[in-house]
Design an enzyme around this catalytic site. Structure first.
Site, PDB file in Angstrom:
ATOM      1  N   ALA A   1      40.613  37.090  32.027  1.00 53.33           N
ATOM      2  CA  ALA A   1      40.029  37.016  31.079  1.00 53.33           C
ATOM      3  C   ALA A   1      39.284  38.141  30.534  1.00 53.33           C
ATOM      4  O   ALA A   1      38.261  37.425  29.233  1.00 53.33           O
ATOM      5  CB  ALA A   1      38.642  36.638  32.710  1.00 53.33           C
TER       6      ALA A   1
ATOM      7  N   GLN B   1      30.690  30.967  41.122  1.00 50.69           N
ATOM      8  CA  GLN B   1      30.628  29.628  41.980  1.00 50.69           C
ATOM      9  C   GLN B   1      30.320  28.793  42.185  1.00 50.69           C
ATOM     10  O   GLN B   1      29.434  29.721  43.073  1.00 50.69           O
ATOM     11  CB  GLN B   1      32.356  29.601  41.776  1.00 50.69           C
ATOM     12  CG  GLN B   1      33.279  30.146  39.854  1.00 50.69           C
ATOM     13  CD  GLN B   1      33.919  29.477  39.025  1.00 50.69           C
ATOM     14  OE1 GLN B   1      33.007  28.024  39.807  1.00 50.69           O
ATOM     15  NE2 GLN B   1      34.670  29.564  38.771  1.00 50.69           N
TER      16      GLN B   1
ATOM     17  N   GLY C   1      40.737  30.464  33.390  1.00 53.75           N
ATOM     18  CA  GLY C   1      41.586  28.625  33.255  1.00 53.75           C
ATOM     19  C   GLY C   1      42.328  28.370  33.808  1.00 53.75           C
ATOM     20  O   GLY C   1      43.396  29.868  34.751  1.00 53.75           O
TER      21      GLY C   1
ATOM     22  N   TYR D   1      32.550  35.423  42.840  1.00 48.33           N
ATOM     23  CA  TYR D   1      33.354  34.458  43.712  1.00 48.33           C
ATOM     24  C   TYR D   1      32.136  34.864  44.471  1.00 48.33           C
ATOM     25  O   TYR D   1      32.499  36.480  44.889  1.00 48.33           O
ATOM     26  CB  TYR D   1      34.536  34.308  43.121  1.00 48.33           C
ATOM     27  CG  TYR D   1      35.235  34.450  41.617  1.00 48.33           C
ATOM     28  CD1 TYR D   1      35.851  32.740  41.927  1.00 48.33           C
ATOM     29  CD2 TYR D   1      35.580  34.617  41.434  1.00 48.33           C
ATOM     30  CE1 TYR D   1      36.148  31.942  41.496  1.00 48.33           C
ATOM     31  CE2 TYR D   1      36.092  34.195  40.272  1.00 48.33           C
ATOM     32  CZ  TYR D   1      36.403  32.764  39.701  1.00 48.33           C
ATOM     33  OH  TYR D   1      37.808  32.370  39.014  1.00 48.33           O
TER      34      TYR D   1
ATOM     35  N   ALA E   1      40.994  21.966  31.060  1.00 46.91           N
ATOM     36  CA  ALA E   1      42.102  22.382  30.985  1.00 46.91           C
ATOM     37  C   ALA E   1      43.165  22.648  29.849  1.00 46.91           C
ATOM     38  O   ALA E   1      42.710  21.551  29.175  1.00 46.91           O
ATOM     39  CB  ALA E   1      42.551  21.939  32.566  1.00 46.91           C
TER      40      ALA E   1
ATOM     41  N   HIS F   1      38.535  34.440  45.497  1.00 48.06           N
ATOM     42  CA  HIS F   1      39.398  33.084  44.893  1.00 48.06           C
ATOM     43  C   HIS F   1      40.145  32.864  45.388  1.00 48.06           C
ATOM     44  O   HIS F   1      41.105  33.315  45.839  1.00 48.06           O
ATOM     45  CB  HIS F   1      39.353  33.994  43.546  1.00 48.06           C
ATOM     46  CG  HIS F   1      39.828  32.517  42.335  1.00 48.06           C
ATOM     47  ND1 HIS F   1      41.276  32.566  42.872  1.00 48.06           N
ATOM     48  CD2 HIS F   1      39.235  32.757  41.227  1.00 48.06           C
ATOM     49  CE1 HIS F   1      41.997  31.928  41.182  1.00 48.06           C
ATOM     50  NE2 HIS F   1      40.633  31.772  40.820  1.00 48.06           N
TER      51      HIS F   1
ATOM     52  N   TYR G   1      34.898  23.875  28.228  1.00 48.85           N
ATOM     53  CA  TYR G   1      35.903  23.321  28.025  1.00 48.85           C
ATOM     54  C   TYR G   1      37.652  22.646  29.023  1.00 48.85           C
ATOM     55  O   TYR G   1      37.455  24.337  29.463  1.00 48.85           O
ATOM     56  CB  TYR G   1      36.003  24.364  27.774  1.00 48.85           C
ATOM     57  CG  TYR G   1      37.219  24.906  26.024  1.00 48.85           C
ATOM     58  CD1 TYR G   1      37.183  24.679  25.082  1.00 48.85           C
ATOM     59  CD2 TYR G   1      38.143  25.762  26.467  1.00 48.85           C
ATOM     60  CE1 TYR G   1      38.571  25.256  23.585  1.00 48.85           C
ATOM     61  CE2 TYR G   1      39.537  25.376  24.951  1.00 48.85           C
ATOM     62  CZ  TYR G   1      39.282  25.498  24.312  1.00 48.85           C
ATOM     63  OH  TYR G   1      40.178  25.223  22.889  1.00 48.85           O
TER      64      TYR G   1
ATOM     65  N   GLU H   1      24.711  23.458  33.289  1.00 48.43           N
ATOM     66  CA  GLU H   1      25.406  23.285  32.685  1.00 48.43           C
ATOM     67  C   GLU H   1      26.139  22.029  32.592  1.00 48.43           C
ATOM     68  O   GLU H   1      25.976  21.083  32.970  1.00 48.43           O
ATOM     69  CB  GLU H   1      27.230  23.446  33.819  1.00 48.43           C
ATOM     70  CG  GLU H   1      28.362  23.665  33.331  1.00 48.43           C
ATOM     71  CD  GLU H   1      29.883  24.007  34.593  1.00 48.43           C
ATOM     72  OE1 GLU H   1      29.363  25.256  34.475  1.00 48.43           O
ATOM     73  OE2 GLU H   1      30.277  23.071  35.465  1.00 48.43           O
TER      74      GLU H   1
END
Length: 323
Positions: free
Chosen positions: A132, A193, A115, A162, A58, A166, A56, A24
């Site tokens: 999403a 994550q 997001g 996750y 916020a 979350h 990308y 990433e």
């Protein structure tokens, strides 16, 4: 009775696939950061990853910078970009335009994310996408309209998973139901994550498979070398790094010793995930290559043999290719 499948009659065709490798990156915020990032990109390119994801900001705050970085990756490197895209902050019409723009510059993979919600708690604009899975469906609609341009190909759509609950979720079971909904909407794979405990990926995989999630779930791991970064991520995810690791990092006498401790801990996480059946490793680099490449050296992932272009051949021996 059904006839035997091709794999049943030719079991040698069912051999294990090479382990996927990805990184990433995030768009640079200054000229100095851009120079450093392109040094990192050059080093990462030598390892011939399967793709690199580009974050990308916020509410799409760095959209232009992200698209510019993606465009340069396509035109100037051998790397295949996976573009992050978030629902928050854009209307469906704006998002459809962004998706088209990404496809036009050569993107064939998108990581669809909700997001972060606005910090002021404001109400999203009328008609905006909420989840999403809504974004996944929009990507598929844009893709369908462009199928001739894509040679009837398919955009690879990834989503987040996750390993721990979350922060906004009532339970880990609910998180898995959300992941299943994303799969039903057309997601092809998931990237987790960050997580800090060796059992967390295996536990997520078990929960997901029991619930009917069949898409690949790729563990996302970060070099555990920075106390500041670990503390911040612990606050964001609600999952504290192990006190033992934090104590060892704090007690290190030198940066080199701290890096060694953190890299070894990261390798332990990645190996535990691979032992649990992970199909690949996604490394969160924070635009720094040194620790990521140290992790990669120690993992010695089985990777496919490929003839690298001259630009990528400089230090391809960093990873041990499977024979």
């Amino acid at each position: 009775m059904s006839p035997p499948s091709l794999i049943d009659t030719h079991p040698n065709l069912a051999g294990a696939a090479p382990v996927a490798l990805s990184y990433e990156l995030f768009p640079p915020r200054s000229a100095a950061a851009a120079e450093s990032l392109w040094t990192t990109i050059g080093e990462l390119e030598t390892t011939d990853p399967d793709y690199v994801s580009v974050t990308y900001g916020a509410s799409g705050s760095n959209r232009n910078t992200a698209v510019e970085l993606i465009n340069r990756l396509v035109q100037e490197t051998t790397l295949r970009p996976l573009a992050h895209l978030t629902c928050v902050g854009n209307s469906p019409e704006e998002l459809a335009e962004i998706i088209g723009e990404l496809l036009d510059v050569g993107v064939r993979g998108i990581l669809a994310l909700r997001g972060d919600r606005p910090k002021d708690g404001g109400t999203p604009p009328e008609g905006s996408l909420r989840y999403a899975q809504d974004l996944i469906e929009l990507i598929r609609r844009v893709e369908q309209r462009r199928s001739a341009l894509l040679c009837a190909g398919k955009v690879a759509v990834g989503v987040a998973a996750y390993p721990t609950r979350h922060p906004e979720s009532p339970s880990e079971a609910h998180d898995v139901e959300v992941l299943l909904a994303k799969q039903r909407s057309g997601a092809d794979f998931a990237i987790t994550q960050v997580f800090f405990h060796t059992r967390q990926y295996a536990d997520l995989l078990a929960r997901a498979r029991r619930a009917g999630v069949t898409i690949p779930i790729i563990p996302g791991v970060m070099p555990l070398t920075s106390i500041r970064r670990l503390t911040r991520l612990g606050e964001l995810t609600g999952v504290e790094p192990t006190p033992e690791l934090m104590g060892r990092l704090a007690g290190a006498d030198t940066d080199a010793e701290r890096t060694r401790i953190g890299v070894n801990a990261t390798v332990d996480l990645a190996n535990a995930a691979l032992d649990a059946g992970a199909p690949g490793i996604h490394l969160y680099t924070f635009n720094e290559h040194a620790a990521a490449l140290e992790v990669l050296d120690k993992l010695a992932l089985p990777r496919p043999h490929r003839t690298l272009p001259n630009a990528s051949r400089r230090t391809a021996s960093r990873i041990r290719l499977a024979s």
